[in-house]
Design a protein around this motif. Structure first.
Motif, PDB file in Angstrom:
ATOM      1  N   CYS A 274     -12.896  13.353   1.288  1.00  0.00           N
ATOM      2  CA  CYS A 274     -13.379  13.771   2.600  1.00  0.00           C
ATOM      3  C   CYS A 274     -12.367  14.606   3.371  1.00  0.00           C
ATOM      4  O   CYS A 274     -12.724  15.200   4.394  1.00  0.00           O
ATOM      5  CB  CYS A 274     -13.794  12.555   3.434  1.00  0.00           C
ATOM      6  SG  CYS A 274     -12.428  11.479   3.935  1.00  0.00           S
ATOM      7  N   GLY A 275     -11.101  14.633   2.964  1.00  0.00           N
ATOM      8  CA  GLY A 275     -10.097  15.448   3.627  1.00  0.00           C
ATOM      9  C   GLY A 275      -9.453  14.827   4.843  1.00  0.00           C
ATOM     10  O   GLY A 275      -8.557  15.440   5.440  1.00  0.00           O
ATOM     11  N   ASN A 276      -9.849  13.621   5.246  1.00  0.00           N
ATOM     12  CA  ASN A 276      -9.267  12.985   6.416  1.00  0.00           C
ATOM     13  C   ASN A 276      -7.926  12.346   6.075  1.00  0.00           C
ATOM     14  O   ASN A 276      -7.644  12.033   4.917  1.00  0.00           O
ATOM     15  CB  ASN A 276     -10.225  11.926   6.978  1.00  0.00           C
ATOM     16  CG  ASN A 276     -11.433  12.548   7.646  1.00  0.00           C
ATOM     17  OD1 ASN A 276     -11.340  13.160   8.705  1.00  0.00           O
ATOM     18  ND2 ASN A 276     -12.592  12.392   7.019  1.00  0.00           N
ATOM     19  N   ARG A 277      -7.117  12.117   7.098  1.00  0.00           N
ATOM     20  CA  ARG A 277      -5.797  11.547   6.913  1.00  0.00           C
ATOM     21  C   ARG A 277      -5.887  10.081   6.508  1.00  0.00           C
ATOM     22  O   ARG A 277      -6.720   9.326   7.020  1.00  0.00           O
ATOM     23  CB  ARG A 277      -4.965  11.673   8.202  1.00  0.00           C
ATOM     24  CG  ARG A 277      -4.606  13.095   8.582  1.00  0.00           C
ATOM     25  CD  ARG A 277      -3.757  13.148   9.833  1.00  0.00           C
ATOM     26  NE  ARG A 277      -2.528  12.391   9.664  1.00  0.00           N
ATOM     27  CZ  ARG A 277      -2.254  11.243  10.306  1.00  0.00           C
ATOM     28  NH1 ARG A 277      -3.142  10.718  11.130  1.00  0.00           N
ATOM     29  NH2 ARG A 277      -1.111  10.625  10.108  1.00  0.00           N
ATOM     30  N   ILE A 278      -4.986   9.683   5.605  1.00  0.00           N
ATOM     31  CA  ILE A 278      -4.879   8.296   5.164  1.00  0.00           C
ATOM     32  C   ILE A 278      -3.406   7.943   5.044  1.00  0.00           C
ATOM     33  O   ILE A 278      -2.540   8.818   5.010  1.00  0.00           O
ATOM     34  CB  ILE A 278      -5.589   8.052   3.811  1.00  0.00           C
ATOM     35  CG1 ILE A 278      -5.025   8.990   2.738  1.00  0.00           C
ATOM     36  CG2 ILE A 278      -7.095   8.205   3.938  1.00  0.00           C
ATOM     37  CD1 ILE A 278      -5.608   8.768   1.360  1.00  0.00           C
ATOM     38  N   ASP A 279      -3.117   6.658   5.008  1.00  0.00           N
ATOM     39  CA  ASP A 279      -1.773   6.142   4.784  1.00  0.00           C
ATOM     40  C   ASP A 279      -1.797   5.255   3.555  1.00  0.00           C
ATOM     41  O   ASP A 279      -2.577   4.293   3.495  1.00  0.00           O
ATOM     42  CB  ASP A 279      -1.275   5.337   5.989  1.00  0.00           C
ATOM     43  CG  ASP A 279      -0.882   6.217   7.158  1.00  0.00           C
ATOM     44  OD1 ASP A 279      -0.692   7.432   6.937  1.00  0.00           O
ATOM     45  OD2 ASP A 279      -0.773   5.707   8.289  1.00  0.00           O
ATOM     46  N   TRP A 280      -0.942   5.585   2.570  1.00  0.00           N
ATOM     47  CA  TRP A 280      -0.843   4.770   1.366  1.00  0.00           C
ATOM     48  C   TRP A 280       0.195   3.671   1.577  1.00  0.00           C
ATOM     49  O   TRP A 280       1.311   3.923   2.013  1.00  0.00           O
ATOM     50  CB  TRP A 280      -0.441   5.621   0.164  1.00  0.00           C
ATOM     51  CG  TRP A 280      -1.538   6.478  -0.378  1.00  0.00           C
ATOM     52  CD1 TRP A 280      -1.698   7.823  -0.221  1.00  0.00           C
ATOM     53  CD2 TRP A 280      -2.644   6.060  -1.188  1.00  0.00           C
ATOM     54  NE1 TRP A 280      -2.825   8.261  -0.862  1.00  0.00           N
ATOM     55  CE2 TRP A 280      -3.430   7.196  -1.467  1.00  0.00           C
ATOM     56  CE3 TRP A 280      -3.047   4.819  -1.696  1.00  0.00           C
ATOM     57  CZ2 TRP A 280      -4.592   7.141  -2.234  1.00  0.00           C
ATOM     58  CZ3 TRP A 280      -4.202   4.769  -2.464  1.00  0.00           C
ATOM     59  CH2 TRP A 280      -4.958   5.913  -2.728  1.00  0.00           C
ATOM     60  N   TYR A 281      -0.204   2.436   1.273  1.00  0.00           N
ATOM     61  CA  TYR A 281       0.695   1.291   1.342  1.00  0.00           C
ATOM     62  C   TYR A 281       0.694   0.573  -0.003  1.00  0.00           C
ATOM     63  O   TYR A 281      -0.251   0.698  -0.792  1.00  0.00           O
ATOM     64  CB  TYR A 281       0.264   0.309   2.435  1.00  0.00           C
ATOM     65  CG  TYR A 281       0.617   0.736   3.840  1.00  0.00           C
ATOM     66  CD1 TYR A 281       1.845   0.400   4.404  1.00  0.00           C
ATOM     67  CD2 TYR A 281      -0.279   1.465   4.610  1.00  0.00           C
ATOM     68  CE1 TYR A 281       2.166   0.784   5.694  1.00  0.00           C
ATOM     69  CE2 TYR A 281       0.040   1.856   5.895  1.00  0.00           C
ATOM     70  CZ  TYR A 281       1.265   1.503   6.437  1.00  0.00           C
ATOM     71  OH  TYR A 281       1.589   1.890   7.707  1.00  0.00           O
ATOM     72  N   THR A 282       1.741  -0.189  -0.226  1.00  0.00           N
ATOM     73  CA  THR A 282       1.828  -1.030  -1.416  1.00  0.00           C
ATOM     74  C   THR A 282       1.311  -2.421  -1.087  1.00  0.00           C
ATOM     75  O   THR A 282       1.675  -2.992  -0.054  1.00  0.00           O
ATOM     76  CB  THR A 282       3.281  -1.123  -1.912  1.00  0.00           C
ATOM     77  OG1 THR A 282       3.760   0.203  -2.166  1.00  0.00           O
ATOM     78  CG2 THR A 282       3.368  -1.942  -3.192  1.00  0.00           C
ATOM     79  N   ARG A 283       0.471  -2.960  -1.963  1.00  0.00           N
ATOM     80  CA  ARG A 283      -0.023  -4.327  -1.786  1.00  0.00           C
ATOM     81  C   ARG A 283       0.935  -5.323  -2.436  1.00  0.00           C
ATOM     82  O   ARG A 283       1.905  -4.953  -3.089  1.00  0.00           O
ATOM     83  CB  ARG A 283      -1.422  -4.453  -2.386  1.00  0.00           C
ATOM     84  CG  ARG A 283      -2.472  -3.661  -1.623  1.00  0.00           C
ATOM     85  CD  ARG A 283      -3.858  -3.902  -2.172  1.00  0.00           C
ATOM     86  NE  ARG A 283      -4.059  -3.184  -3.431  1.00  0.00           N
ATOM     87  CZ  ARG A 283      -5.214  -3.151  -4.083  1.00  0.00           C
ATOM     88  NH1 ARG A 283      -6.260  -3.797  -3.617  1.00  0.00           N
ATOM     89  NH2 ARG A 283      -5.326  -2.480  -5.201  1.00  0.00           N
ATOM     90  N   THR A 284       0.634  -6.600  -2.265  1.00  0.00           N
ATOM     91  CA  THR A 284       1.492  -7.642  -2.836  1.00  0.00           C
ATOM     92  C   THR A 284       1.491  -7.603  -4.350  1.00  0.00           C
ATOM     93  O   THR A 284       2.461  -8.032  -4.981  1.00  0.00           O
ATOM     94  CB  THR A 284       1.026  -9.025  -2.349  1.00  0.00           C
ATOM     95  OG1 THR A 284      -0.383  -9.177  -2.618  1.00  0.00           O
ATOM     96  CG2 THR A 284       1.243  -9.176  -0.853  1.00  0.00           C
ATOM     97  N   ASN A 285       0.430  -7.093  -4.970  1.00  0.00           N
ATOM     98  CA  ASN A 285       0.392  -6.973  -6.430  1.00  0.00           C
ATOM     99  C   ASN A 285       0.915  -5.629  -6.913  1.00  0.00           C
ATOM    100  O   ASN A 285       0.682  -5.253  -8.066  1.00  0.00           O
ATOM    101  CB  ASN A 285      -1.041  -7.179  -6.929  1.00  0.00           C
ATOM    102  CG  ASN A 285      -2.023  -6.184  -6.321  1.00  0.00           C
ATOM    103  OD1 ASN A 285      -1.653  -5.304  -5.542  1.00  0.00           O
ATOM    104  ND2 ASN A 285      -3.291  -6.331  -6.662  1.00  0.00           N
ATOM    105  N   GLN A 286       1.605  -4.885  -6.029  1.00  0.00           N
ATOM    106  CA  GLN A 286       2.233  -3.600  -6.341  1.00  0.00           C
ATOM    107  C   GLN A 286       1.236  -2.467  -6.524  1.00  0.00           C
ATOM    108  O   GLN A 286       1.623  -1.362  -6.894  1.00  0.00           O
ATOM    109  CB  GLN A 286       3.136  -3.709  -7.582  1.00  0.00           C
ATOM    110  CG  GLN A 286       4.260  -4.707  -7.442  1.00  0.00           C
ATOM    111  CD  GLN A 286       5.210  -4.375  -6.316  1.00  0.00           C
ATOM    112  OE1 GLN A 286       5.555  -3.227  -6.107  1.00  0.00           O
ATOM    113  NE2 GLN A 286       5.634  -5.383  -5.568  1.00  0.00           N
ATOM    114  N   HIS A 287      -0.044  -2.698  -6.286  1.00  0.00           N
ATOM    115  CA  HIS A 287      -1.039  -1.642  -6.391  1.00  0.00           C
ATOM    116  C   HIS A 287      -1.201  -0.963  -5.028  1.00  0.00           C
ATOM    117  O   HIS A 287      -1.204  -1.633  -3.993  1.00  0.00           O
ATOM    118  CB  HIS A 287      -2.387  -2.213  -6.849  1.00  0.00           C
ATOM    119  CG  HIS A 287      -2.349  -2.765  -8.229  1.00  0.00           C
ATOM    120  ND1 HIS A 287      -3.321  -3.607  -8.731  1.00  0.00           N
ATOM    121  CD2 HIS A 287      -1.446  -2.618  -9.225  1.00  0.00           C
ATOM    122  CE1 HIS A 287      -3.009  -3.950  -9.970  1.00  0.00           C
ATOM    123  NE2 HIS A 287      -1.883  -3.358 -10.289  1.00  0.00           N
ATOM    124  N   PRO A 288      -1.331   0.358  -4.984  1.00  0.00           N
ATOM    125  CA  PRO A 288      -1.453   1.057  -3.703  1.00  0.00           C
ATOM    126  C   PRO A 288      -2.850   0.892  -3.102  1.00  0.00           C
ATOM    127  O   PRO A 288      -3.835   0.670  -3.806  1.00  0.00           O
ATOM    128  CB  PRO A 288      -1.167   2.510  -4.068  1.00  0.00           C
ATOM    129  CG  PRO A 288      -1.590   2.613  -5.507  1.00  0.00           C
ATOM    130  CD  PRO A 288      -1.279   1.281  -6.131  1.00  0.00           C
TER     131      PRO A 288
END
Length: 288
Positions: free
Chosen positions: A48-62
């Motif tokens: 969609c082209g909108n802004r997002i923020d990538w974070y790491t989860r507790t299982n190391q998956h983004p």
């Protein structure tokens, strides 16, 4: 005469407006559960082209989260996330605010469940922004089926399946092109590859694709997998962290990007399953 008009905090596409200033040096705390230099990796949704923020989860998956917090009372409990020490947790931390996964709000995909009035309004706002990005040519949707890459001299898969730490992962690109995610002394991302001639390497082998109980039958009984399971444990950790041998031993060095491994699912990634080993050399479209 100097103007006193204040600059807007954000541009029309949602990107922040920051004055030019000298960047300061950042370091990762020794007790931080994440090695990322920044708490979040800002990006754009490829759909969609909108802004997002990538974070790491507790299982190391983004996971991609909406860049702004929302009132917790307006978000159902199953959509509430919070961030602590750079790690995203799928729960509410008791504060009046929470974060929402972008997949819940992405206008490029149909809603999987009824949304509250506030979430539905935000989803419409993101849809209007997507339309404006498309009309101005600032965004091009990612194609559903990517164009096939030209075949190299050696018949290597574009996204190989790799086995390490007793798990199978789908690599983001060919093995030779997987790049280290660590930060250099000049504050840039390391340009060294993860696969180097002076480090132990894995072996291509055919592994079974026997379906689990109740799973659909797969197109081939075996597939080519780059097996790293025979390497020492430290080498497998280096591959999982996506670091070159130089930065693998530097525990205090931060990361500038998330590791790009994707957990392999044979039903979703069946197009990346190859029934023969990539050891043959192709000439003019024929295999020898």
């Amino acid at each position: 005469m100097r103007s006193t008009t204040a600059l807007p905090a954000r541009r029309w596409d949602g990107s922040p407006t920051r004055p030019h200033h000298r960047p300061r040096a950042l370091r990762v705390a020794t007790d931080s559960p994440s090695r990322l230099l920044c708490a979040a990796q800002p990006a754009r949704c490829r759909d969609c082209g909108n802004r997002i923020d990538w974070y790491t989860r507790t299982n190391q998956h983004p996971i991609s989260l909406h860049p702004h917090e929302m009132t917790a009372a307006a978000v159902p409990a199953r959509y509430r996330w919070h961030v602590s020490s750079g790690i995203a947790h799928p729960a509410h931390d008791g504060t009046p605010w929470c974060r929402v996964p972008h997949t819940t709000l992405c206008p490029a995909h149909p809603a999987t469940a009824p949304l509250t009035e506030q979430l539905a309004e935000l989803r419409r706002h993101l849809a209007l922004r997507t339309r404006r990005l498309l009309d101005t040519g600032a965004f091009t949707p990612h194609p559903t089926e990517p164009a096939p890459a030209p075949l190299p001299t050696q018949c290597q898969p574009a996204r190989p399946v790799v086995q390490l730490l007793y798990c199978r992962y789908l690599a983001p690109r060919p093995l030779d092109d997987i790049r280290c995610v660590a930060q250099t002394r000049l504050r840039h991302r390391c340009t060294h590859p993860v696969l180097t001639p002076d480090a132990p390497t894995g072996t291509w082998t055919l592994m079974s694709t026997t379906p689990r109980h109740g799973q659909l039958t797969l197109p081939a009984p075996k597939m080519a997998v780059y097996d790293l399971g025979q390497l020492p444990y430290t080498e497998q950790l280096r591959w999982r962290a996506q670091r070159c041998p130089l930065h693998a031993a530097a525990s205090q060095v931060a990361d500038l990007a998330l590791a790009e491994w994707e957990v392999f699912d044979p039903l979703i990634h069946h197009s990346h399953m190859h029934p023969r080993l990539p050891t043959a050399i192709r000439h003019h479209g024929r295999t020898k």
